[in-house]
Write a protein that holds these residues in place. Sequence first.
Motif, PDB file in Angstrom:
ATOM      1  N   ARG A  74     -23.414 -14.303  28.468  1.00 49.21           N
ATOM      2  CA  ARG A  74     -24.042 -15.525  28.631  1.00 49.21           C
ATOM      3  C   ARG A  74     -22.601 -16.439  28.561  1.00 49.21           C
ATOM      4  O   ARG A  74     -22.277 -17.533  29.227  1.00 49.21           O
ATOM      5  N   ALA A  75     -21.585 -16.102  27.898  1.00 48.81           N
ATOM      6  CA  ALA A  75     -20.373 -16.667  27.813  1.00 48.81           C
ATOM      7  C   ALA A  75     -19.617 -16.758  29.255  1.00 48.81           C
ATOM      8  O   ALA A  75     -19.189 -18.025  29.421  1.00 48.81           O
ATOM      9  N   GLU A  76     -19.787 -15.739  29.982  1.00 47.04           N
ATOM     10  CA  GLU A  76     -19.122 -15.826  31.310  1.00 47.04           C
ATOM     11  C   GLU A  76     -19.902 -16.591  32.147  1.00 47.04           C
ATOM     12  O   GLU A  76     -19.441 -17.522  33.001  1.00 47.04           O
ATOM     13  N   VAL A  77     -21.273 -16.820  32.116  1.00 43.39           N
ATOM     14  CA  VAL A  77     -22.206 -17.697  32.591  1.00 43.39           C
ATOM     15  C   VAL A  77     -21.669 -19.104  32.344  1.00 43.39           C
ATOM     16  O   VAL A  77     -21.421 -20.025  33.496  1.00 43.39           O
ATOM     17  N   LEU A  78     -21.515 -19.442  31.426  1.00 40.23           N
ATOM     18  CA  LEU A  78     -20.711 -20.898  30.911  1.00 40.23           C
ATOM     19  C   LEU A  78     -19.456 -21.011  31.238  1.00 40.23           C
ATOM     20  O   LEU A  78     -19.452 -22.261  32.143  1.00 40.23           O
ATOM     21  N   SER A  79     -18.588 -20.103  31.619  1.00 38.35           N
ATOM     22  CA  SER A  79     -17.228 -20.280  32.078  1.00 38.35           C
ATOM     23  C   SER A  79     -17.698 -20.562  33.577  1.00 38.35           C
ATOM     24  O   SER A  79     -16.690 -21.431  34.114  1.00 38.35           O
ATOM     25  N   ILE A  80     -18.514 -19.821  34.212  1.00 38.19           N
ATOM     26  CA  ILE A  80     -18.480 -19.968  35.683  1.00 38.19           C
ATOM     27  C   ILE A  80     -19.151 -21.388  35.926  1.00 38.19           C
ATOM     28  O   ILE A  80     -18.834 -21.919  36.927  1.00 38.19           O
ATOM     29  N   PHE A  81     -20.165 -21.897  35.210  1.00 48.15           N
ATOM     30  CA  PHE A  81     -20.505 -23.376  35.322  1.00 48.15           C
ATOM     31  C   PHE A  81     -19.771 -24.222  35.220  1.00 48.15           C
ATOM     32  O   PHE A  81     -19.614 -25.228  35.917  1.00 48.15           O
ATOM     33  N   CYS A  82     -18.628 -24.011  34.045  1.00 41.53           N
ATOM     34  CA  CYS A  82     -17.713 -25.166  34.016  1.00 41.53           C
ATOM     35  C   CYS A  82     -16.758 -25.153  35.066  1.00 41.53           C
ATOM     36  O   CYS A  82     -16.178 -26.288  35.665  1.00 41.53           O
TER      37      CYS A  82
END
Length: 200
Positions: free
Chosen positions: A136-144
Amino acid sequence: MLNSVESSCCPQKSKVRDRILEAAMGLFYRLGIKAVGVDAIVSEANTNKMSLYRNFESKDELVLEFVKAQEQTFRERWRAIMAEHAEDPKEQIKRIFEALVEKGLAGGSFGCSGANVAVELRGEEHPAVTHIQQTRAEVLSIFCQLAADAGATNPQQLGVTLVLLYEGCVLSRLSFAKEQWPALQVAEIVEQLLNQNCTQ
């Protein structure tokens, strides 16, 4: 001779392991983690407990492997979207949400396996939960990053907004009837967010 024996045994062991994992994954997704015991898994896999414990140390390891396998499918789906719209970050964002809705409306959908496991194992120190949190932290990073690439005036804020919207769609899938699922309106919401926050 020993090598030939090993080579003839290994494929069989791999087949048994794959069968056990496939059975566990199907049961975990349909019924949940705690509702599924080892007896149900070996019965579904048409094997026995001895075979299960020869291939997996515990049910917890099976849960972790289930989460990893689902995450791999998730990653492959996102990579395909990114590759197809490589020059258009706004379109990448839109297609990510479009794919989410398509999956949620598909037959046999029981929501997001990672979210389901995280909710079911909440408060527990479980390797699967740690793995889900990292993903989920990676998903946040991708969206940012996508927000930045799309020309957002505040990429971090838009990235956080998008991930919250994404998680809301995921978690609401099981709590709403299909025809009332709020995610059916998410395309318009994402379009509006991008128009309001991105200069490109």
